[in-house]
Design a protein around this motif. Structure first.
Motif, PDB file in Angstrom:
ATOM      1  N   VAL A 182      18.767  70.031  44.324  1.00 13.38           N
ATOM      2  CA  VAL A 182      18.400  70.658  45.581  1.00 13.38           C
ATOM      3  C   VAL A 182      17.120  70.062  46.059  1.00 13.38           C
ATOM      4  CG1 VAL A 182      17.954  72.651  46.936  1.00 13.38           C
ATOM      5  CG2 VAL A 182      19.726  72.547  45.045  1.00 13.38           C
ATOM      6  N   ASP A 183      17.062  69.451  47.291  1.00 14.48           N
ATOM      7  CA  ASP A 183      15.862  69.217  47.804  1.00 14.48           C
ATOM      8  C   ASP A 183      15.398  69.928  49.196  1.00 14.48           C
ATOM      9  OD1 ASP A 183      16.161  66.946  46.296  1.00 14.48           O
ATOM     10  OD2 ASP A 183      16.694  65.685  47.910  1.00 14.48           O
ATOM     11  N   ALA A 184      14.335  70.220  49.163  1.00 15.80           N
ATOM     12  CA  ALA A 184      13.695  71.146  50.269  1.00 15.80           C
ATOM     13  C   ALA A 184      12.432  70.629  51.000  1.00 15.80           C
ATOM     14  CB  ALA A 184      13.209  72.454  49.625  1.00 15.80           C
TER      15      ALA A 184
ATOM     16  N   ASN B 280      18.763  70.317  51.253  1.00 20.98           N
ATOM     17  CA  ASN B 280      19.800  69.500  51.002  1.00 20.98           C
ATOM     18  C   ASN B 280      20.427  69.868  49.439  1.00 20.98           C
ATOM     19  OD1 ASN B 280      20.345  67.330  53.317  1.00 20.98           O
ATOM     20  ND2 ASN B 280      17.938  67.424  52.968  1.00 20.98           N
ATOM     21  N   VAL B 281      21.730  70.146  49.595  1.00 20.12           N
ATOM     22  CA  VAL B 281      22.358  70.200  48.208  1.00 20.12           C
ATOM     23  C   VAL B 281      23.066  69.256  47.919  1.00 20.12           C
ATOM     24  CG1 VAL B 281      23.916  71.765  46.922  1.00 20.12           C
ATOM     25  CG2 VAL B 281      22.359  72.715  48.665  1.00 20.12           C
ATOM     26  N   LEU B 282      22.893  68.474  46.825  1.00 19.05           N
ATOM     27  CA  LEU B 282      23.658  67.606  46.078  1.00 19.05           C
ATOM     28  C   LEU B 282      24.277  67.508  44.965  1.00 19.05           C
ATOM     29  CD1 LEU B 282      20.213  66.519  47.220  1.00 19.05           C
ATOM     30  CD2 LEU B 282      21.215  64.350  47.236  1.00 19.05           C
ATOM     31  N   THR B 283      25.107  66.589  44.551  1.00 14.07           N
ATOM     32  CA  THR B 283      25.736  66.501  43.205  1.00 14.07           C
ATOM     33  C   THR B 283      24.647  65.994  42.223  1.00 14.07           C
ATOM     34  OG1 THR B 283      26.901  64.529  43.351  1.00 14.07           O
ATOM     35  CG2 THR B 283      27.991  66.676  44.161  1.00 14.07           C
ATOM     36  N   CYS B 284      25.130  65.943  41.078  1.00 13.58           N
ATOM     37  CA  CYS B 284      24.176  65.261  40.190  1.00 13.58           C
ATOM     38  C   CYS B 284      24.322  63.714  40.042  1.00 13.58           C
ATOM     39  CB  CYS B 284      24.719  65.884  38.499  1.00 13.58           C
ATOM     40  SG  CYS B 284      24.310  67.613  38.390  1.00 13.58           S
ATOM     41  N   ASP B 285      25.304  63.359  40.923  1.00 12.66           N
ATOM     42  CA  ASP B 285      25.273  61.915  41.130  1.00 12.66           C
ATOM     43  C   ASP B 285      24.750  61.505  42.405  1.00 12.66           C
ATOM     44  OD1 ASP B 285      26.920  61.710  38.871  1.00 12.66           O
ATOM     45  OD2 ASP B 285      28.869  61.867  39.910  1.00 12.66           O
ATOM     46  N   SER B 286      23.878  62.371  43.049  1.00 12.08           N
ATOM     47  CA  SER B 286      23.265  62.115  44.206  1.00 12.08           C
ATOM     48  C   SER B 286      23.916  62.069  45.581  1.00 12.08           C
ATOM     49  CB  SER B 286      22.327  60.834  44.117  1.00 12.08           C
ATOM     50  OG  SER B 286      21.310  61.094  43.098  1.00 12.08           O
TER      51      SER B 286
ATOM     52  N   GLY C  53      25.676  69.449  51.227  1.00  8.84           N
ATOM     53  CA  GLY C  53      25.548  70.395  52.440  1.00  8.84           C
ATOM     54  C   GLY C  53      24.083  70.125  52.817  1.00  8.84           C
ATOM     55  N   SER C  54      23.757  70.238  54.085  1.00  6.81           N
ATOM     56  CA  SER C  54      22.373  70.341  54.784  1.00  6.81           C
ATOM     57  C   SER C  54      22.142  71.626  55.492  1.00  6.81           C
ATOM     58  CB  SER C  54      22.218  69.142  55.403  1.00  6.81           C
ATOM     59  OG  SER C  54      22.226  67.836  54.796  1.00  6.81           O
TER      60      SER C  54
ATOM     61  N   GLN D 253      30.861  66.350  53.883  1.00  7.55           N
ATOM     62  CA  GLN D 253      30.512  65.423  52.645  1.00  7.55           C
ATOM     63  C   GLN D 253      30.846  63.811  52.979  1.00  7.55           C
ATOM     64  OE1 GLN D 253      32.109  67.407  49.154  1.00  7.55           O
ATOM     65  NE2 GLN D 253      31.290  69.234  49.850  1.00  7.55           N
ATOM     66  N   PRO D 254      30.052  63.040  52.578  1.00  3.79           N
ATOM     67  CA  PRO D 254      28.614  63.298  52.030  1.00  3.79           C
ATOM     68  C   PRO D 254      27.783  63.148  53.203  1.00  3.79           C
ATOM     69  CG  PRO D 254      29.327  60.982  51.753  1.00  3.79           C
ATOM     70  CD  PRO D 254      30.257  61.704  52.255  1.00  3.79           C
ATOM     71  N   VAL D 255      26.641  64.303  52.725  1.00  4.53           N
ATOM     72  CA  VAL D 255      25.838  64.579  54.223  1.00  4.53           C
ATOM     73  C   VAL D 255      24.221  64.706  53.680  1.00  4.53           C
ATOM     74  CG1 VAL D 255      25.942  66.879  54.254  1.00  4.53           C
ATOM     75  CG2 VAL D 255      25.321  65.889  56.264  1.00  4.53           C
ATOM     76  N   TYR D 256      23.261  64.236  54.510  1.00  8.78           N
ATOM     77  CA  TYR D 256      21.918  64.201  53.993  1.00  8.78           C
ATOM     78  C   TYR D 256      21.034  64.355  55.446  1.00  8.78           C
ATOM     79  CZ  TYR D 256      17.575  64.184  51.170  1.00  8.78           C
ATOM     80  OH  TYR D 256      16.485  64.623  50.378  1.00  8.78           O
ATOM     81  N   ALA D 257      19.987  65.271  55.373  1.00  9.16           N
ATOM     82  CA  ALA D 257      19.329  65.672  56.430  1.00  9.16           C
ATOM     83  C   ALA D 257      17.853  65.428  56.408  1.00  9.16           C
ATOM     84  CB  ALA D 257      19.639  66.753  56.987  1.00  9.16           C
ATOM     85  N   GLN D 258      17.144  64.892  57.328  1.00 11.30           N
ATOM     86  CA  GLN D 258      15.797  64.924  57.188  1.00 11.30           C
ATOM     87  C   GLN D 258      14.962  65.380  58.603  1.00 11.30           C
ATOM     88  OE1 GLN D 258      16.262  60.429  56.250  1.00 11.30           O
ATOM     89  NE2 GLN D 258      14.873  60.838  54.712  1.00 11.30           N
TER      90      GLN D 258
END
Length: 229
Positions: A113-115, A131-137, A141-142, A161-166
């Motif tokens: 999990v990234d915050a 940002n919630v990820l799997t162990c394979d990056s 969910g964002s 999925q797959p999604v990443y927010a900044q």
């Protein structure tokens, strides 16, 4: 051998020499005193360079006594309050059960999990992007949380999925990878980059821009992006 007469005469010469030296010393002392007095008067008249203005030698650290009180603009801000992103997501009723069930520790490295903390919704409080990820990056969910009265409210989520927010200069930038059959996790076939901005009147994020990138693997076996706006 020195005669008695010579011995008797010596003190007389010494006495005369002593009186001369004494008189010279007195004149020199008088001249020195006069010069010193003039220096003191001159020093006092300049209003900042005299002996009385100097005062004793400083023993405090440099700038200790003369340091001004901090102004409101220079007072250090308190440390930013951190949240427990895992607890935040797991306790959020808007987060899908699929994401919650998949949120597990990765071996001994903790939760994937990234915050991020920043200003997104225009309030005085700091918003939290998770940002919630799997162990394979792979992003699953964002979510954006806004603090209100000591509680965090989910004001945005993307679980496509797959999604990443900044956070980018006050905007929310969401990247969605697009995979085709045979693509590895490292090299998707394309991606969509969507920029959102908070609308105070609508009380939600609204889409501002969208960019689609197609990747080519014609050179070196690695895909390179070609942007379509």
């Amino acid at each position: 051998m020195t005669s008695p007469t010579a011995r008797r005469a010596a003190p007389a010469r010494t006495a005369r020499a002593g009186r001369g030296a004494t008189a010279g010393a007195i004149r020199a002392a008088a001249a020195l005193a006069a010069a010193t007095g003039l220096a003191l008067v001159a020093g006092c008249s300049t209003g900042g360079t005299g002996a009385r203005d100097e005062g004793p030698a400083h023993t405090d650290p440099v700038g200790h006594a003369a340091a001004p009180s901090p102004t409101p603009s220079t007072v250090p801000l308190p440390s930013r309050q951190r949240v427990n992103p895992v607890k935040l997501v797991m306790g959020d009723p808007k987060v899908s059960e699929e994401v919650k069930k998949g949120l597990k520790p990765c071996m001994t490295n903790g939760y994937p999990v990234d915050a991020s903390y920043g200003k997104l919704t225009g309030t005085a409080a700091t918003d939290v992007l998770v940002n919630v990820l799997t162990c394979d990056s792979v992003g699953v969910g964002s979510y954006v949380y806004r603090e209100e009265k000591g509680r965090y409210e989910n004001v945005f989520q993307d679980e496509e999925q797959p999604v990443y927010a900044q956070i980018d200069r006050g905007d929310l930038v969401v990247t969605q990878k697009v995979y085709e059959r045979g693509d590895s996790v490292t090299y998707p076939s394309s991606e969509d980059v969507i920029t959102y901005r908070w609308s105070a009147s609508a009380n939600r994020f609204t889409e501002q821009d969208r960019t689609h990138n197609d990747y080519s693997n014609a050179v070196g076996g690695e895909k390179t992006p070609t942007a379509d706006n």
